[in-house]
Scaffold this active site. Structure first.
Site, PDB file in Angstrom:
ATOM      1  N   LYS A  63       0.833  -1.212   0.000  1.00 37.11           N
ATOM      2  CA  LYS A  63       0.000   0.000   0.000  1.00 37.11           C
ATOM      3  C   LYS A  63       0.866   1.260   0.000  1.00 37.11           C
ATOM      4  O   LYS A  63       0.598   2.210  -0.742  1.00 37.11           O
ATOM      5  CB  LYS A  63      -0.948  -0.024   1.211  1.00 37.11           C
ATOM      6  N   THR A  64       1.895   1.277   0.820  1.00 34.10           N
ATOM      7  CA  THR A  64       2.794   2.430   0.865  1.00 34.10           C
ATOM      8  C   THR A  64       3.527   2.599  -0.459  1.00 34.10           C
ATOM      9  O   THR A  64       3.683   3.719  -0.967  1.00 34.10           O
ATOM     10  CB  THR A  64       3.804   2.285   2.016  1.00 34.10           C
ATOM     11  N   ASP A 108      -1.256   6.528   6.201  1.00 34.75           N
ATOM     12  CA  ASP A 108      -1.268   5.104   6.515  1.00 34.75           C
ATOM     13  C   ASP A 108      -2.070   4.893   7.804  1.00 34.75           C
ATOM     14  O   ASP A 108      -2.183   5.810   8.623  1.00 34.75           O
ATOM     15  CB  ASP A 108       0.168   4.599   6.677  1.00 34.75           C
ATOM     16  N   ARG A 216       6.585  -7.857   1.874  1.00 31.59           N
ATOM     17  CA  ARG A 216       7.408  -7.320   2.964  1.00 31.59           C
ATOM     18  C   ARG A 216       8.120  -8.441   3.703  1.00 31.59           C
ATOM     19  O   ARG A 216       9.304  -8.333   4.042  1.00 31.59           O
ATOM     20  CB  ARG A 216       6.548  -6.519   3.936  1.00 31.59           C
TER      21      ARG A 216
END
Length: 328
Positions: A63-64, A108, A216
């Protein structure tokens, strides 16, 4: 990653080096990426800001990264923060007044913004206005500040915690889903190439298979396996090196770590498989409830180890088999 004094997120060079910068380089999430291409290109052709965009899904899926890609594709500046550091109206106001025309504001964990501040955000998103209450001795007055057109990109792991009025103000709402092993293997090999280390296909595949469908985690595990390889003076990461490192890291065949396995053992052995509330599990394990909800449970749910019901968490047949115990 660190934060400056204004509660804005700053990324270290090493964080950014393995992040794709544009949609053409982004791996996976095909439908979401294709939708973003359409929306971004259309906004650019109209010389408008992109509609406010909400990205949702489990942690670690990109998402980031996508928020930064949106800024790059729009060729605009991005200001990043997180909902957990916005406690008061002045916190939100100090961020909003920094915005320049068509900037991207990335929040976020947007579900963690206090509900009392949401109305302030509604006006900013909808009317590009900011109402600030100014106290003057015994009285107070509201000062209206005009904001330039901007795009709010919100990211959340818990869409259910976002109020309907806030959710309705996002013109674009896009999901991010867990990755398959082929996509994760490609990501691992790309990361290895960017960081200047060799890895064979078998090693990349086993890393991918134990990464819980999450880039991640795949990148984190790669770094740890690379440490083992370098410590033992290996110039290439092989299957055997990777398997040995993962075993020492206590990452099992299903990608579950020590905390995941403690969770399942607690649920089955202490609470007879449930149903039991998450607070009881967290208290028994001595762990933070939000960490279990945000980090551990999404994959345990998706992989079919637990069920989340109104009465609490319930272990599945798969969970019993995983810890080698027969269901009662």
């Amino acid at each position: 990653m660190n934060k400056n004094n204004n509660n804005l997120i700053l990324y270290e060079d090493n964080d950014l080096s393995i992040r794709p910068m544009y949609l053409k380089d982004y791996i996976g999430q095909t439908n979401t990426v294709n939708m973003l291409k359409i929306y971004i290109n259309s906004a650019l052709s109209r010389d408008e800001s992109l509609d406010h965009t909400l990205l949702y899904g489990p942690p670690g899926l990109g998402k980031t990264t996508l928020a930064n890609i949106i800024a790059n594709e729009m060729n605009k500046k991005i200001i990043s923060t997180t909902g957990s550091v916005i406690h008061k109206a002045k916190d939100l106001a100090s961020i909003l007044i920094q915005l320049e025309p068509y900037d991207i504001l990335f929040i976020d964990e947007i579900h963690r913004i206090p509900k009392v501040l949401e109305e302030m955000l509604y006006n900013a998103m909808e009317d590009y206005e900011l109402d600030i209450v100014v106290n003057e001795q015994l009285s107070s007055k509201t000062v209206k500040i005009s904001l330039p057109p901007f795009t709010l990109v919100g990211a959340t792991t818990l869409t259910g915690d976002i109020s309907k009025p806030l959710r309705d103000r996002f013109g674009i709402i896009l999901p991010l889903n867990y990755y398959n092993c082929d996509e994760l293997s490609y990501i691992v090999k790309r990361t290895a190439s960017v960081l200047g280390y060799n890895i064979d296909d078998q090693a990349a595949n086993i890393l991918a298979s134990r990464s819980r469908g999450t880039p991640r985690i795949a990148n984190k595990l790669f770094r740890r396996v690379r440490d083992f390889a370098q410590y033992n003076n290996y110039s290439k990461i092989t299957y055997d090196i990777t398997l040995n490192a993962l075993n020492q890291l206590n990452i099992d065949n299903d990608g579950l770590d020590i905390i995941d396995n403690k969770y399942l053992n607690c649920l089955i052995n202490t609470f007879n498989g449930g149903p039991v509330g998450i607070n009881a599990i967290a208290a028994t394990l001595g762990l933070d409830t939000y960490t279990l909800i945000d980090v551990n449970e999404p994959y345990l749910l998706q992989a079919g180890f637990i069920i989340r019901s109104r009465k609490g968490r319930i272990a599945t047949d798969k969970a019993y088999k995983h810890i080698n115990k027969k269901e009662k």
